[in-house]
Structures are given as structure tokens and as C-alpha cells.
Design a protein around this motif. Structure first.
Motif, PDB file in Angstrom:
ATOM      1  N   ARG A  27       0.889  -1.289  -0.119  1.00 14.80           N
ATOM      2  CA  ARG A  27       0.179   0.126  -0.038  1.00 14.80           C
ATOM      3  C   ARG A  27       0.838   1.204  -0.215  1.00 14.80           C
ATOM      4  O   ARG A  27       0.708   2.240   0.657  1.00 14.80           O
ATOM      5  N   THR A  28       1.858   1.319  -0.740  1.00 14.62           N
ATOM      6  CA  THR A  28       2.852   2.307  -0.986  1.00 14.62           C
ATOM      7  C   THR A  28       3.925   2.640   0.185  1.00 14.62           C
ATOM      8  O   THR A  28       4.325   3.600   0.341  1.00 14.62           O
ATOM      9  N   ALA A  29       4.188   1.773   1.017  1.00 17.24           N
ATOM     10  CA  ALA A  29       4.806   1.756   2.071  1.00 17.24           C
ATOM     11  C   ALA A  29       6.428   1.769   1.648  1.00 17.24           C
ATOM     12  O   ALA A  29       7.229   2.501   2.095  1.00 17.24           O
ATOM     13  N   ASP A  50      10.939  -7.247 -13.869  1.00 18.21           N
ATOM     14  CA  ASP A  50      11.668  -6.278 -12.912  1.00 18.21           C
ATOM     15  C   ASP A  50      11.347  -4.733 -13.354  1.00 18.21           C
ATOM     16  O   ASP A  50      11.206  -3.826 -12.600  1.00 18.21           O
ATOM     17  N   THR A  51      11.576  -4.423 -14.647  1.00 20.05           N
ATOM     18  CA  THR A  51      11.352  -3.097 -15.172  1.00 20.05           C
ATOM     19  C   THR A  51       9.754  -2.614 -14.756  1.00 20.05           C
ATOM     20  O   THR A  51       9.838  -1.479 -14.253  1.00 20.05           O
ATOM     21  N   LEU A  52       8.838  -3.377 -15.178  1.00 20.54           N
ATOM     22  CA  LEU A  52       7.427  -2.809 -14.686  1.00 20.54           C
ATOM     23  C   LEU A  52       7.397  -2.852 -13.312  1.00 20.54           C
ATOM     24  O   LEU A  52       6.523  -1.915 -12.932  1.00 20.54           O
ATOM     25  N   TYR A  53       7.934  -3.800 -12.460  1.00 17.95           N
ATOM     26  CA  TYR A  53       7.633  -3.784 -11.019  1.00 17.95           C
ATOM     27  C   TYR A  53       8.521  -2.330 -10.583  1.00 17.95           C
ATOM     28  O   TYR A  53       7.748  -1.704  -9.719  1.00 17.95           O
ATOM     29  N   LEU A 105      -0.780  -4.792  -9.474  1.00 16.70           N
ATOM     30  CA  LEU A 105      -2.201  -4.207  -9.297  1.00 16.70           C
ATOM     31  C   LEU A 105      -2.487  -3.547  -8.014  1.00 16.70           C
ATOM     32  O   LEU A 105      -2.954  -2.527  -7.977  1.00 16.70           O
ATOM     33  N   PHE A 106      -1.859  -4.101  -6.843  1.00 13.31           N
ATOM     34  CA  PHE A 106      -2.110  -3.872  -5.403  1.00 13.31           C
ATOM     35  C   PHE A 106      -1.161  -2.212  -5.226  1.00 13.31           C
ATOM     36  O   PHE A 106      -1.691  -1.448  -4.801  1.00 13.31           O
ATOM     37  N   MET A 107       0.062  -2.184  -5.757  1.00 14.92           N
ATOM     38  CA  MET A 107       0.859  -0.904  -5.721  1.00 14.92           C
ATOM     39  C   MET A 107       0.184   0.100  -6.635  1.00 14.92           C
ATOM     40  O   MET A 107       0.082   1.238  -6.147  1.00 14.92           O
ATOM     41  N   THR A 124      -1.099   9.887   3.469  1.00 12.90           N
ATOM     42  CA  THR A 124       0.450   9.920   3.048  1.00 12.90           C
ATOM     43  C   THR A 124       0.676   9.045   1.862  1.00 12.90           C
ATOM     44  O   THR A 124       1.921   9.081   1.570  1.00 12.90           O
ATOM     45  N   ALA A 125      -0.318   8.049   1.513  1.00 10.02           N
ATOM     46  CA  ALA A 125      -0.050   6.961   0.538  1.00 10.02           C
ATOM     47  C   ALA A 125      -0.013   7.698  -0.749  1.00 10.02           C
ATOM     48  O   ALA A 125      -0.583   8.695  -0.988  1.00 10.02           O
ATOM     49  N   GLY A 126       0.414   6.648  -1.824  1.00  8.02           N
ATOM     50  CA  GLY A 126       0.163   7.146  -3.218  1.00  8.02           C
ATOM     51  C   GLY A 126      -0.816   6.314  -3.817  1.00  8.02           C
ATOM     52  O   GLY A 126      -1.702   5.589  -3.084  1.00  8.02           O
ATOM     53  N   GLY A 127      -0.481   5.985  -5.348  1.00  4.98           N
ATOM     54  CA  GLY A 127      -1.499   5.296  -5.955  1.00  4.98           C
ATOM     55  C   GLY A 127      -2.550   6.104  -6.549  1.00  4.98           C
ATOM     56  O   GLY A 127      -2.628   7.186  -6.356  1.00  4.98           O
ATOM     57  N   VAL A 128      -3.426   5.387  -7.325  1.00  6.74           N
ATOM     58  CA  VAL A 128      -4.648   6.224  -7.982  1.00  6.74           C
ATOM     59  C   VAL A 128      -5.866   5.957  -6.850  1.00  6.74           C
ATOM     60  O   VAL A 128      -6.870   6.382  -7.100  1.00  6.74           O
ATOM     61  N   LYS A 129      -5.426   5.506  -5.717  1.00  7.59           N
ATOM     62  CA  LYS A 129      -6.294   5.542  -4.567  1.00  7.59           C
ATOM     63  C   LYS A 129      -7.604   4.584  -4.669  1.00  7.59           C
ATOM     64  O   LYS A 129      -8.179   4.203  -5.541  1.00  7.59           O
ATOM     65  N   THR A 130      -7.703   3.788  -3.340  1.00  4.32           N
ATOM     66  CA  THR A 130      -8.561   2.706  -3.252  1.00  4.32           C
ATOM     67  C   THR A 130     -10.158   3.271  -3.674  1.00  4.32           C
ATOM     68  O   THR A 130     -10.701   2.713  -4.348  1.00  4.32           O
TER      69      THR A 130
END
Length: 458
Positions: free
Chosen positions: A289-291, A391-394, A311-313, A322-328
Motif C-alpha cells: 500500500r505504497t509503504a 523487474d522493469t515494470l515492477y 495491481l495492489f501497488m 500519506t500514501a500514493g497510487g490512484v487511491k482505493t
């Protein structure tokens, strides 16, 4: 004369929108931070780094990502680590909130434009009590980080002596801000895979930061009303209830998927006992979760697990945290819209609440724009530095979602690769949609009506 002044003020307001101030604030903070980190006083004796590395670490810190091209603990002096901590705290609180707090500390007047910035940054309908709101954010942040530092101290102080106090504070701030930057030699918490105190302290801080401040306040008010038994206990708002449900679902499902896919993997969960497998799987689910902290080397996970982790990231944490991502919430509402279309419903309904078309369109824009940026920058990174695709996509998903997890690619990045990943971290923190709005000078809505276009879809 007055007309000219009014015209200048109007132009200034049009140029310095909230989104542009946020965008420039993070950029300026990263540049100043990189210059400070590049100086000899920020480095340990005999250590020399390239400016590209200083810039990369500064961007990673203020964007609370956690990726690093150097060993943080072995590279930076105490002064350098303090600068990193300030960048992390600034990035976690947000430029607008951090600047407002600085004005309060310096006893500077909070102007109307400052209040409007806070209002827009937290998407609040009223400007009443916004300064008190900012102070509340600071108090909650300090309280949670102190509790986290206390938890870490039970392990770090016996292990590192007096230096363990600094280690405890640094990692508490890093965990609550979902930064994932550590001073433990670049291996994160892999030495503490089965340490219950380290695991649960970090998990608590990550979840607290990822829920978002508005949700945290509601939970606090609900707990206080129950403890004091004063009047009727307030129900959680629709937003808070939605965030808690989604967060719980993602954490539990991530843990179960990790157990299912990695149970017998000798490179990850295989050697651990069942209770330790559950603990490691839970930590992995939460840190996605962006930690950015890790108790297991990410390069050991199987491909199927990594696809789920991507997907989770990408989803990330919840809004106003404080987290990132497109949001839950964005992902949930988009899925609700898809289900409504399949069912033939005219309205998108979640928990008996109607979601407006404007909100759905914004969710679609955020997710498509973020996915497009992810695709473009992943291709760019593969062009300048050929590497394993997964690895690159990750790496790039981790950067865009400001997660900080890596399968070992970060340390081998060339200069062009460092700049591309830095750009990804920057865009991920401010949000690609914020960038688009920052350059959109037409903030009004068009009243023109166009003829209906009929097309075939599906």
C-alpha cells in the motif's frame, strides 16, 4: 491605478492555482534537497556521490517513495539523514500543509489565499477553522510518530545503543509517511522477518498513514465518544466507512494471495513456520500500500505473485493521506460504475449512495492517465536501460505509485534511468491528473451544447 492592481491580482491568482503551487512546491523541495544532500556536510567522511544520486534520493524522499540508488545509512551523515527526514515529513504532510505549519511556527499571518490553498488541498467545502485543521494534522502526526518510535525503541535501542533512539524516530516518520526509506544497510527490514514488534509497529504506522487524515479524525471522534460515553455515538461517514472496508479487504486478500502463491517458495515463505508465514504475508500485503519497507527480498517472489502485487501497488492507499497510487476509492467507484453498466442501471450506487457522473469521470481520468504515464515511462526506461520486463515494470509501478519496493533494479540504473524513475516518482506524488490541471488554464465549464454522436461500442 486600482483597475491595474485588480487586473494584476486576477492574473496572479489565475497563474498560481493550487495545483501549480503543489507541483512547483514538490519540485522546488526536491531541487533544494538534492543540492543540500550533495554537499560534503551531508555525506559521511570519504563518501562521494554523483549529483544524479543526490537528486534521485531527494525526489524519493519528498515523494515518500523509498527507492534509493545508494545505501542511505552508509552514505549520509547525521546532517544528511536529518535533511532526508525533513524531506520525508514535508512529502508526507504535503507541501501546502507543511508550508502553512511553517507560517504558524514563524507567527506569520495566514492570508485568505493560504486558507483557500488548504481548502483545495483537502477538498473541504468550508474555510472555517482551516488553520485549526492544519494544527490538528500536525498534532496527530507527531502523536502517531512518537508512538511508533516508542515501539521501534524496544528493538533498536538494545541493538544499537543510544543511536537506536535516532533509528526509532527516523523509521517511525518514514513508516507513517509511507516513505520506506531505512538506515539499516539497504536491506530494509529483511533481518526482522519474524520480529513481532518491528512488524506490527510498521504495519500500524503504514495503515494509519494510508487511511487518510479525515478518516483518522472520524475514528478518533468515535473512540472518544465511546470512552467518554457522552451522548449518542456518531456514525462514520460514507467516505470513512468505504475506505475502511476497502482497506480491510485489500489487506486480507493480499495476505491470503501471498500465502497461496508463496507458501512453499524456498526464496520467500518456504523456510518459515506457519505463524511466521502469516506474519510475513501480512506485512507484504500492507507494505504494498505504497509503504516500501520489506521483510522479504522482492526478487524472490514468483511471477504470479508479482502480477498481483503490481495491481495492489497501482491502487495504493486512500485519499488525503500519506500514501500514493490512484487511491482505493477511485478504483472502487470505477468498478461500481462498470457493474452498474453491466446491470443496465442508470445510476452508480455504492452502499445505497448515488455517485455523481462528475466523480465517476474524474476516477476514470485519474486511472487512465496514471496507467498511460506508467506505460510510457516503462517503455522509456526499457529503451535507455534494457532489463527484465517484469523487474522493469515492477520498478516503474513502484515509482509511479510511490511504493519503494524493488526487485533489485534500482542500484543498477544509469543516469538516464535515474532521471526517468525520478520523473515517475515526482508524477506519482503530485498525481498525473494534478499535472494536467496545472497546465489547464480553462477552469470554467463550457455551456455550449453539441449534437449527439452515435457510435457502436463493444
Amino acid at each position: 491605478m486600482k483597475k491595474r492592481q485588480y487586473r494584476e491580482i486576477k492574473i496572479k491568482r489565475k497563474l498560481l492555482t493550487t495545483t501549480r503551487i503543489i507541483m512547483l512546491g514538490f519540485l522546488l523541495g526536491a531541487l533544494i534537497g538534492s543540492i543540500l544532500l550533495y554537499q560534503p556536510f551531508s555525506l559521511k567522511k570519504g563518501v562521494v556521490i554523483d549529483y544524479a544520486d543526490a537528486l534521485f534520493v531527494a525526489v524519493s524522499s519528498i515523494c515518500v517513495t523509498g527507492l534509493s540508488t545508494v545505501n542511505i545509512g552508509a552514505t549520509f551523515s547525521v546532517i544528511g539523514q536529518i535533511i532526508l527526514l525533513l524531506l520525508i515529513q514535508m512529502g508526507g504532510l504535503g507541501v501546502v500543509t507543511f508550508t502553512t505549519l511553517l507560517l504558524i511556527v514563524l507567527h506569520k499571518k495566514i492570508t485568505l489565499s493560504d486558507r483557500m490553498l488548504i481548502q483545495n488541498a483537502y477538498n473541504i467545502d468550508t474555510m472555517t477553522g482551516l488553520v485549526r485543521l492544519t494544527i490538528k494534522i500536525l498534532k496527530i502526526t507527531i502523536l502517531i510518530e512518537l508512538l511508533g518510535a516508542l515501539g521501534y525503541a524496544f528493538v533498536f535501542v538494545p541493538e544499537y545503543g543510544p543511536a537506536g533512539i535516532w533509528y526509532s524516530v527516523f523509521h517511525a516518520v518514514s513508516a507513517f509517511c509511507n516513505a520506506g526509506i531505512d538506515l539499516l544497510g539497504g536491506n530494509s527490514f529483511t533481518a526482522y522477518t519474524d520480529n513481532v514488534i518491528i512488524n506490527f509497529t510498521t504495519i500500524g504506522l503504514i495503515i494509519a498513514g494510508g487511511l487518510g487524515f479525515p478518516v483518522f479524525w472520524e475514528i478518533g471522534r468515535k473512540v472518544r465518544s465511546k470512552v467518554r460515553k457522552s451522548g449518542e455515538c456518531r456514525k462514520l461517514s460514507f467516505h470513512a466507512s468505504l475506505v475502511l472496508r476497502i482497506t480491510s479487504f485489500l489487506i486480507v486478500s493480499g495476505m491470503l494471495i501471498t500465502l497461496l502463491f508463496e507458501y512453499d517458495n524456498p526464496a520467500t515463505l518456504g523456510p518459515l513456520s506457519f505463524p511466521k508465514k502469516c506474519l510475513a504475508a501480512l506485512f507484504q500485503s500492507v507494505t504494498l500500500r505504497t509503504a516500501g519497507f520489506a521483510t522479504i527480498d522482492q526478487s524472490g517472489f514468483r511471477g504470479a505473485s508479482c502480477l498481483v502485487y503490481l495491481l495492489f501497488m497501482f491502487i495504493g492507499g486512500s485519499p488525503a493521506g500519506t500514501a500514493g497510487g490512484v487511491k482505493t476509492v477511485s478504483v472502487t467507484l470505477l468498478l461500481a460504475s462498470v457493474i452498474s453498466n453491466i446491470k443496465g442501471s442508470r445510476e452508480v450506487v455504492v452502499n445505497n449512495r448515488r455517485i455523481t457522473d462528475t466523480i465517476i469521470r474524474r476516477c476514470v481520468a485519474i486511472i487512465i492517465f496514471s496507467f498511460s504515464v506508467l506505460g510510457i515511462l516503462t517503455m522509456a526506461l526499457m529503451v535507455v536501460q534494457p532489463y527484465d520486463f517484469l523487474d522493469t515494470l515492477y520498478e516503474m509501478t513502484s515509482a509511479i505509485a510511490t511504493v519503494g519496493l524493488s526487485r533489485g533494479m534500482t542500484g543498477s540504473l544509469n543516469v538516464a534511468g535515474k532521471l526517468i524513475v525520478s520523473l515517475a516518482m515526482y508524477l506519482g506524488r503530485i498525481g498525473p491528473i494534478t499535472l494536467a490541471l496545472a497546465f489547464n488554464s480553462n477552469h470554467g465549464t463550457s455551456s455550449a451544447s453539441h449534437a449527439e454522436g452515435k457510435v457502436l461500442i463493444g
